[in-house]
Design an enzyme around this catalytic site. Structure first.
Site, PDB file in Angstrom:
ATOM      1  CD  GLU A 152      -3.181   0.697   2.094  1.00  0.00           C
ATOM      2  OE1 GLU A 152      -4.031   1.581   2.253  1.00  0.00           O
ATOM      3  OE2 GLU A 152      -3.209  -0.396   2.683  1.00  0.00           O
ATOM      4  CD  GLU A 206      -4.622  -0.082   8.871  1.00  0.00           C
ATOM      5  OE1 GLU A 206      -5.190   0.328   7.841  1.00  0.00           O
ATOM      6  OE2 GLU A 206      -3.992  -1.165   8.909  1.00  0.00           O
TER       7      GLU A 206
END
Length: 879
Positions: free
Chosen positions: A475, A752
């Site tokens: 990502e 996260e």
């Protein structure tokens, strides 16, 4: 402060450049700023004097002068001389005049800037291999080279270089510069950065050579979701290089990349940002970047298309190695060695390999966490994050060139011999944009200190040329929502102005490309079946208005506001159209309070809070920010119009979402946004919301129940409404989900999601699990302002607020920030029923001091002390 303190010579800065010599700048009229470390108590700048001398590359004086300006300004003052021509080199000194005495202070040390090339100055062409290359998994990164001759001694030499792909240049066998991953990541066909280097010491009279390593990078390497996309910007990579040498006799020799250069497949048999790098040193042509190398077997390069109008100077610093980490432990595991560096970070290994049998194959894999005593790599998804070296036999020091990993642990296989790698044989090189550190915090609470350190490392790990979400998995994208919530924290901890200013240029490019919307990540790459560029997402698109506002608050750069104004206005107008006359953005897919801890692992959007409540709150927030930006720019009509629109949105928000029976409106996130975004103008309504938020947080045992939208503002909302101790208890809770619960599980960066690791030490089963995101670390902004007690009340800290608010669990704290005017500090301690505070205010600024139980008062620059009676019960008072 006494008047026997002398006025220090100014410390001068050209634009936002920290380097002693800023080479290759794009500004023909660069602005100047300065700081004064010390000055008498009654000092006030009446005027300033700028002296400058600008020379051509051959040393001839092109412009010089002295300008005296009556002004108290010391940030971004206009350039006083003639516009800098391309290649012009200017030396600047500054001194200031004291209004109280009329005396002039000492001259600053000289600072130097050198303008880069204009479009018309380029003689080089973009060149790359002209032979058939295989698929990405099988592709050897190319080498490109040329020879040239200089028939005189060299007075000065500059190399201007960029690439499609990634490039590292050597001259006569020596590497040029220390920058990594050049030229970084921008929407290349609209903006391509050029870097300039002083290579005077690398070139010589006689025979010379230039060699360039090339790799796919972001330009055509595999990048993005669901396996990634290749050839995002094109299928051919190449280098654009122009070396300009001024000889001692005054002649200038230009060596420019063109069709005479030659290329061959290099020893890098894999060079991938996601997958890592593989080098076979047996394939490295010895002396290939030295003069006299026989390249007859190499292939002539192809000249590739390039619009030189997109070439641009970078706004921010390049990625560089900013430190090295030794393993804290090396453990034998299976058939290799497990290295623990003790700190999650972005970087890559450097191996010092002893003499080996030729063909020895060493592999090093990377991961953030362990499970069952071994690397746990599932969260990396399809990023192999593996580096490999095949030796040629002799001892070698090797570091990958064109990759970066996010990791704490590494697993090494194939290391020669039966003993573990010796100390220092494998180190981790920390890589990120080389920003200046500007903010620090400490306290007597070890957990709070570790939390703050985790925030710092999260920032360092994710400012790798652009502000990314994570540094490890497949990502590593410039998510707009993440930086929107984190920008105030980032701007305190580091001088992020250059990196974010540069990234905002990319945001504007992509916004225009997609008709006015702001993609959820910038630069845009294909996002698989779900993410689409035309999605209008609240909290993410709002970066167009909120990030420039945060940068102006921290750095006071009015020109950046002017440049980004149309982008911010376009976003707000787009949302106004989507909301319509109701002023409620209550249609369309929204991410809402993304990663609310109540959301299931496979559906992070399934939060407790109505996502359209979040969307409408952000509509008001950005509209209010735009009104303030317009006012700062003197656009009074726009300021009034958007101020009225913001008021209409607030009224619509209250009517729809406040005091309703809908449980999705009665959540910590909902109340926090309403309070912190100023949506509740009625004092009684605001007090009820604060009391309800306090009740909800206490009923959940002081654990966090907010995601990306609510977490940045929940402690602020509590303290603003008189519930400071609840905010402290929430911040310092060890019960999951909470910040300190992650630390108890070994976190060295911000996760996260609150449950990235489960209490039993296993990793969250969801597909999206990162142990290095900075968004939830945005609470550090509140820590700096409220726990530490230091905050700006005017742009660039021209006025600051000293207002520490002690709470349960912390009895002393200290905060320090290098403002654009100089160092500001605040430190406090509770002792014997008193709050003792010491603080410093930079020259050129003032401070409002607001201590519990004492009326606010104003002070000027200098070091100050204050003591007030303090009782623990004050923690219930609003700040």
């Amino acid at each position: 402060m006494t008047n026997d303190i002398t006025t220090a010579a100014p410390a001068v800065r050209i634009e936002h450049h920290d380097e002693p010599e800023a080479l290759g700048i794009g500004d023909e009229r660069p602005r100047l700023s300065w700081q004064l470390a010390t000055a008498p108590a009654d000092y006030r700048q009446l005027a300033y004097e700028v002296s400058w001398r600008t020379r051509t590359p051959t040393g001839a004086v092109a412009d010089e002068g002295v300008a005296v300006v009556t002004s108290s300004d010391q940030l971004f003052v206009p350039w006083p001389g003639a516009p800098l021509a391309p290649r012009a080199r200017t030396t600047v000194r500054v001194r200031t005049q004291d209004a109280s005495t009329g005396t002039w202070g000492a001259l600053s040390e000289p600072v130097v800037a050198e303008r880069g090339l204009s479009v018309d100055d380029w003689r080089a062409e973009l060149v790359g291999p002209d032979y058939l290359e295989g698929p990405e998994d099988d592709r050897r990164a190319p080498l490109v080279r040329t020879d040239f001759r200089l028939d005189s001694l060299v007075q000065s030499a500059r190399l201007h270089v960029t690439a499609h792909g990634l490039v590292e240049v050597e001259i006569n066998g020596s590497r040029v510069g220390a920058d990594e991953l050049l030229p970084g990541w921008t929407p290349y066909h609209e903006r391509l950065r050029v870097y300039t280097y002083d290579v005077t010491t690398l070139v010589r009279s006689g025979e010379n050579a230039i060699g360039a390593w090339l790799a796919d990078g972001w330009f055509r390497g595999r990048f993005g979701f669901e396996g990634g996309t290749t050839d995002i910007y094109g299928s051919r990579i190449g280098v654009l290089a122009q070396l300009e040498a001024v000889l001692e006799d005054g002649r200038t020799v230009v060596v420019a990349s063109d069709g005479t250069w030659r290329s061959t497949p290099g020893p890098l048999t894999r060079a991938s940002l996601y997958d890592g790098e593989r080098i076979d040193l047996r394939l490295l042509p010895e002396g290939w970047s030295q003069p006299g190398f026989d390249d007859a077997s190499w292939t002539p390069v192809a000249v590739l298309p390039l619009d030189k109008g997109v070439l641009s100077a970078p706004d921010g610093p390049a990625v560089r190695c900013t430190g090295e980490i030794l393993p804290v432990s090396v453990t034998a595991v299976d058939d290799g060695w497990l290295l623990d560096y003790g700190q999650n970070h972005s970087g890559r290994p450097r191996l010092t390999v002893p003499p080996t049998v030729p063909g020895t194959h060493i592999t090093i894999q990377h991961a953030e966490v362990l499970q069952d005593g071994r690397l746990y790599r599932r969260p990396l998804r399809q990023a192999a994050s593996t580096d490999e070296i095949v030796t040629a036999g002799e001892a070698v020091v090797w570091e990958p060139r064109f990759t970066v990993h996010g990791y704490r642990y590494a697993f090494v296989q194939g290391w020669p011999g039966e003993q573990p790698p010796a100390e220092g044989a494998i180190v981790s090189r920390v890589l990120h944009s080389d920003m200046r550190r500007t903010g620090w915090f400490t306290s007597d609470n070890a957990g709070l200190n570790r939390l703050h350190e985790n925030v710092v490392w999260g920032l360092r790990s994710n400012f790798v040329d652009i502000p990314t979400d994570c540094p490890q998995r497949d990502e590593r994208l410039g998510w707009t929502g993440d930086i929107q919530v984190f920008a105030p924290t980032a701007s305190f901890l580091y001088d992020v102005h250059g990196v974010l200013s540069d990234w905002l240029r990319s945001l504007t490019i992509e916004q225009k490309r997609f008709g006015g919307t702001v993609p959820v990540y910038v630069p845009w790459v294909p996002g698989g079946v779900f993410w689409r560029p035309e999605m209008d997402v609240a909290g993410w698109g709002d970066a167009a208005a909120i990030v420039p506002e945060a940068l102006h608050t921290a750095f006071g750069d009015r020109d950046l506001l002017e440049r980004q104004y149309d982008s911010a206005r376009t976003w707000v107008e787009r949302v106004a159209t989507l909301a319509g006359p109701s002023r409620l953005w209550d249609e369309g897919l929204q991410l809402g309070d993304w990663l609310d801890p109540a959301a299931p692992p496979d559906n992070p959007m399934q939060a407790m809070t109505d996502p359209h409540l979040v969307a409408t709150a952000y509509f008001a927030r950005s509209t209010d920010a735009l009104s303030g930006i317009a006012a700062a720019l003197g656009r009074d009509e726009d300021a009034a119009r958007y101020g009225e629109l913001a008021a209409e949105i607030r009224a619509a928000f209250v009517a729809r979402y406040v005091d309703t029976d809908d449980p999705t409106h009665d959540t910590p996130c909902a109340h926090s946004l309403a309070i912190s975004f100023g949506l509740l103008e009625d004092a009684a309504t605001r007090a009820r919301a604060g009391n309800r938020l306090d009740e909800l947080v206490r009923s959940r045992g002081y654990t966090v129940s907010t995601g990306f939208a609510g977490t940045p503002v929940v402690t602020d909302a509590l303290s603003r409404t008189g519930h400071l101790d609840t905010a402290y208890r929430l911040l310092l809770s060890h019960e999951a989900p909470s910040w300190l619960a992650t630390i108890d599980l070994g976190a060295t960066t911000i996760w996260e999601r609150w449950d990235s690791m489960l209490p039993d030490g296993t990793v969250n089963p969801g597909d999206m699990t990162s142990f290095n995101h900075y968004a939830l670390g945005s609470v550090a902004d509140w820590i700096h302002r409220t726990v530490g007690g230091l905050a700006p009340t005017a742009a660039a800290y021209r006025e600051l607020r000293v207002a520490p608010r002690p709470g349960v669990g912390v009895t002393s704290a200290a905060v320090r920030h290098l403002t654009p005017f100089g160092e500001a500090t605040a430190q406090w301690e509770l002792r014997d029923g008193e709050l003792a505070v010491q603080f410093s205010v930079p020259v050129g600024t003032t401070a409002v001091v607001d201590l519990p139980g004492r009326a606010p008062y104003r002070v000027g620059h200098g070091t100050h002390r204050a003591t007030v009676a303090f009782e623990a019960s004050r923690g219930r008072h609003a700040v």
